[in-house]
Design a protein around this motif. Sequence first.
Motif, PDB file in Angstrom:
ATOM      1  N   PRO A  36      68.743  61.318   8.667  1.00  0.00           N
ATOM      2  CA  PRO A  36      69.669  62.117   9.486  1.00  0.00           C
ATOM      3  C   PRO A  36      70.587  61.261  10.345  1.00  0.00           C
ATOM      4  CG  PRO A  36      67.406  62.298  10.309  1.00  0.00           C
ATOM      5  CD  PRO A  36      67.332  61.605   8.997  1.00  0.00           C
ATOM      6  N   ALA A  37      70.147  60.067  10.740  1.00  0.00           N
ATOM      7  CA  ALA A  37      71.013  59.196  11.523  1.00  0.00           C
ATOM      8  C   ALA A  37      72.205  58.724  10.687  1.00  0.00           C
ATOM      9  CB  ALA A  37      70.225  57.998  12.045  1.00  0.00           C
ATOM     10  N   GLU A  38      71.958  58.384   9.417  1.00  0.00           N
ATOM     11  CA  GLU A  38      73.059  57.969   8.543  1.00  0.00           C
ATOM     12  C   GLU A  38      74.005  59.138   8.274  1.00  0.00           C
ATOM     13  OE1 GLU A  38      73.725  55.041   7.865  1.00  0.00           O
ATOM     14  OE2 GLU A  38      71.908  53.825   7.759  1.00  0.00           O
ATOM     15  N   ARG A  39      73.449  60.324   8.086  1.00  0.00           N
ATOM     16  CA  ARG A  39      74.296  61.498   7.868  1.00  0.00           C
ATOM     17  C   ARG A  39      75.141  61.780   9.109  1.00  0.00           C
ATOM     18  NH1 ARG A  39      69.367  63.794   5.900  1.00  0.00           N
ATOM     19  NH2 ARG A  39      69.362  65.328   7.597  1.00  0.00           N
ATOM     20  N   GLY A  40      74.535  61.682  10.279  1.00  0.00           N
ATOM     21  CA  GLY A  40      75.274  61.929  11.512  1.00  0.00           C
ATOM     22  C   GLY A  40      76.387  60.923  11.729  1.00  0.00           C
ATOM     23  N   LEU A  41      76.113  59.660  11.437  1.00  0.00           N
ATOM     24  CA  LEU A  41      77.131  58.628  11.579  1.00  0.00           C
ATOM     25  C   LEU A  41      78.295  58.886  10.626  1.00  0.00           C
ATOM     26  CD1 LEU A  41      78.026  55.924  12.830  1.00  0.00           C
ATOM     27  CD2 LEU A  41      76.783  54.767  10.976  1.00  0.00           C
ATOM     28  N   MET A  42      77.979  59.291   9.390  1.00  0.00           N
ATOM     29  CA  MET A  42      79.025  59.582   8.424  1.00  0.00           C
ATOM     30  C   MET A  42      79.871  60.765   8.898  1.00  0.00           C
ATOM     31  SD  MET A  42      80.260  58.393   5.564  1.00  0.00           S
ATOM     32  CE  MET A  42      78.862  57.461   4.903  1.00  0.00           C
ATOM     33  N   ALA A  43      79.213  61.819   9.384  1.00  0.00           N
ATOM     34  CA  ALA A  43      79.948  62.995   9.849  1.00  0.00           C
ATOM     35  C   ALA A  43      80.839  62.658  11.038  1.00  0.00           C
ATOM     36  CB  ALA A  43      78.973  64.110  10.222  1.00  0.00           C
ATOM     37  N   ARG A  44      80.359  61.770  11.912  1.00  0.00           N
ATOM     38  CA  ARG A  44      81.130  61.431  13.104  1.00  0.00           C
ATOM     39  C   ARG A  44      82.324  60.536  12.770  1.00  0.00           C
ATOM     40  NH1 ARG A  44      80.713  61.093  18.765  1.00  0.00           N
ATOM     41  NH2 ARG A  44      79.654  63.104  18.464  1.00  0.00           N
ATOM     42  N   THR A  45      82.122  59.537  11.930  1.00  0.00           N
ATOM     43  CA  THR A  45      83.177  58.561  11.685  1.00  0.00           C
ATOM     44  C   THR A  45      84.037  58.882  10.473  1.00  0.00           C
ATOM     45  OG1 THR A  45      81.666  57.175  10.392  1.00  0.00           O
ATOM     46  CG2 THR A  45      81.819  56.720  12.747  1.00  0.00           C
ATOM     47  N   ARG A  46      83.507  59.670   9.537  1.00  0.00           N
ATOM     48  CA  ARG A  46      84.257  60.043   8.336  1.00  0.00           C
ATOM     49  C   ARG A  46      84.125  61.550   8.110  1.00  0.00           C
ATOM     50  NH1 ARG A  46      87.849  56.273   6.346  1.00  0.00           N
ATOM     51  NH2 ARG A  46      87.016  54.201   6.734  1.00  0.00           N
ATOM     52  N   PRO A  47      84.731  62.382   8.977  1.00  0.00           N
ATOM     53  CA  PRO A  47      84.536  63.833   8.838  1.00  0.00           C
ATOM     54  C   PRO A  47      85.070  64.399   7.536  1.00  0.00           C
ATOM     55  CG  PRO A  47      86.254  63.335  10.450  1.00  0.00           C
ATOM     56  CD  PRO A  47      85.584  62.041  10.121  1.00  0.00           C
ATOM     57  N   GLU A  48      85.950  63.650   6.860  1.00  0.00           N
ATOM     58  CA  GLU A  48      86.485  64.131   5.587  1.00  0.00           C
ATOM     59  C   GLU A  48      85.493  63.973   4.439  1.00  0.00           C
ATOM     60  OE1 GLU A  48      87.427  59.752   5.700  1.00  0.00           O
ATOM     61  OE2 GLU A  48      87.317  61.417   7.121  1.00  0.00           O
ATOM     62  N   VAL A  49      84.441  63.180   4.632  1.00  0.00           N
ATOM     63  CA  VAL A  49      83.406  63.022   3.618  1.00  0.00           C
ATOM     64  C   VAL A  49      82.423  64.185   3.731  1.00  0.00           C
ATOM     65  CG1 VAL A  49      81.493  61.571   2.819  1.00  0.00           C
ATOM     66  CG2 VAL A  49      83.631  60.512   3.596  1.00  0.00           C
ATOM     67  N   ALA A  50      82.151  64.849   2.631  1.00  0.00           N
ATOM     68  CA  ALA A  50      81.180  65.946   2.650  1.00  0.00           C
ATOM     69  C   ALA A  50      79.772  65.369   2.725  1.00  0.00           C
ATOM     70  CB  ALA A  50      81.326  66.799   1.393  1.00  0.00           C
ATOM     71  N   VAL A  51      79.005  65.855   3.675  1.00  0.00           N
ATOM     72  CA  VAL A  51      77.639  65.380   3.876  1.00  0.00           C
ATOM     73  C   VAL A  51      76.681  66.515   3.535  1.00  0.00           C
ATOM     74  CG1 VAL A  51      75.978  64.489   5.547  1.00  0.00           C
ATOM     75  CG2 VAL A  51      78.370  63.759   5.663  1.00  0.00           C
ATOM     76  N   VAL A  52      75.777  66.268   2.606  1.00  0.00           N
ATOM     77  CA  VAL A  52      74.789  67.276   2.211  1.00  0.00           C
ATOM     78  C   VAL A  52      73.616  67.206   3.177  1.00  0.00           C
ATOM     79  CG1 VAL A  52      73.266  68.099   0.383  1.00  0.00           C
ATOM     80  CG2 VAL A  52      75.487  67.092  -0.202  1.00  0.00           C
ATOM     81  N   GLU A  53      73.352  68.316   3.858  1.00  0.00           N
ATOM     82  CA  GLU A  53      72.240  68.356   4.802  1.00  0.00           C
ATOM     83  C   GLU A  53      70.924  68.518   4.047  1.00  0.00           C
ATOM     84  OE1 GLU A  53      72.068  67.677   7.996  1.00  0.00           O
ATOM     85  OE2 GLU A  53      74.181  67.128   7.812  1.00  0.00           O
TER      86      GLU A  53
END
Length: 640
Positions: free
Chosen positions: A397-414
């Motif tokens: 979840p930390a990697e997913r959160g970092l991706m969502a914060r810094t690259r919001p255009e990347v779709a993150v699968v929860e």
Amino acid sequence: MTATAAETGAPARAAAPPVYRDALDELRALRRQGLGPAAARVRELLGSLTDAADREAAGMLLGGRAARAALDGSGAFTPVTVGLLAGSTVDAVPPLLTAALMTEGVRPETVTTGYNQWRFEVLAGAPTLKDAAPLVTACLLDGAAVLEKVTDPLDADEVEARCAAFPAELDAWLAAYDKALGTLAVLNTVPMPALLRDRYIDYPTKARVESAWHRMNAGILDLSARPGAVVLSADGLADRAGSGRADDRMRHLAAHAWSTEFLDAYARELGRIVLARLGRAKKVLVLDLDHTLWGGIVGDDGIGSLKIGGGFPGSAHVELQSLAKDLSRQGVVLAVCSKNDDAVAREAVATHPEMVLRPGDFSAFRANWEPKPGNVASIAAELNLGTDAMVFVDDNPAERGLMARTRPEVAVVELDADPAGYARALAEAGWFNQLALTEEDRTRAALYRARARRDELRDSTGDIEAYLRELATELTVEEYRPLNATRIAQLFGKTNQFNLTGIRYGTDELARRSAEGTAAFFGIRVTDAFGDNGLVGALAVTAAPDGGWLVENFVLSCRVFSRSVEDAVVGTLLRAARAAGAPAVHGRHVPTAKNGRFAGFYPALGFAGHDGEFRHDLTQLAELPDWVRIGTGEGKFHAP
């Protein structure tokens, strides 16, 4: 009186950052402050909402006139109009659709009609929708649309006949819609009302009526074969949502037929359709390794101890790999992004006997200790795609959160902590859904792997011209025809970087304008030493007022950038126009959010003009790049 910091000379204390109760609270604050400068944060906050009621509230916050103006002014969101018809109250859908699409950088304007006006609106020529010109129109129907013409629900013969007639009624509705608007229409299967099923007290009648209802829904699903129509499974959406029917009290008080959770699932799926229509379906699946594609940490546990296959949890990791493999077979490009030693990670992928995915399945591989957002950007650059084409799957979840914060255009699968649901979560997200799948889609992953081999050749050849000659590129012009119509429409709809005017053409418009003779459409096929790249470009040519040819739009896939293909295409067209006796060829460049780098494309090829309007008088033609061979036999450029 207490002295101030300025009076005493003491340094002023920095104001504490605001503390918000939740994402909705922060969205409210951002709306008060002005949404435009916080576009990326808005997308991140919307993506973090997991409750349907919260998403509805967020959509309402962002759907007001002032909020829409601020968001459109930011340039971070693409406005789009969506039509919505229904047989029941669906007031929650517009804000839910707003929340779903704004997460992807699209701001919908939803145009609706009066309650249960879905038949009248379209059969009357779409007076409400026509001026709005929706890109997509959804018509959400429930059991009342079927049963309102049944006089006696206990008469199984009457119910059976009504079920048999309803698909044809919808087919006629689609024909009227196509005549009135001609854009994409979205229908759905109709769940059998529980009160109808349970009204009968004998089991044979229950079974007979339910059988008729299932046949009706099969007929509705068959309408998806009609061009310009998409049919969704209401039962599938209800299964995803966990509930389908509205609360009985809301059914009586407000004419609700659907639960909020169902409408949320419906809005998300409708959002996927809008994104596909805009050419924004995702293309690349970026996968973590440790605890994602396999159980365990390869650097700590060793290859032999990884949990892949067999019983749980290894079975869950194989299920995810198998899904990724099947997505790849349909054109999704696979990549690895893992915090690992490169050699160790590659060895595990190559040698573990239970791995479903092997090195040859991946078009890019990043196993290092760098931050993953940077690695994802590096993968996108390697594939010559935007980061907005990427879907990121990681158990952490930390990697997913970092991706969502810094690259919001990347779709993150929860993902849940339990790997049992990993495959389901990825599949249900629907990020890669397409309106239609072409042969080029199916072979996309192989094309990108071949591209990696081309890059290896380029890196081993110091001279770029020598590399291009060894690549042996051949360009072939294909005239528009039914067999390539879907792919040509897809190229116009999905290509964003080399898209000189931004004009999109659906399959219906291609067919109509070709038949009318008001435009000629062409596909561009490229092959090289590593195989067939497929149809990678498309052109629309019309007549110019001076009797010359006008290139109404020219699009080219990023797969063949930097190989002079675009120069060869226009050079070939100029020669065809001169041979046909045309006085000139005209070209246009209309700026969009992504095509700015090609503003000088026409002037570089000898066209004169300014402000996006260019003309070539055909007197002096630049030499064609001699490392691109022009194939013959498929077709040639001509005026409509």
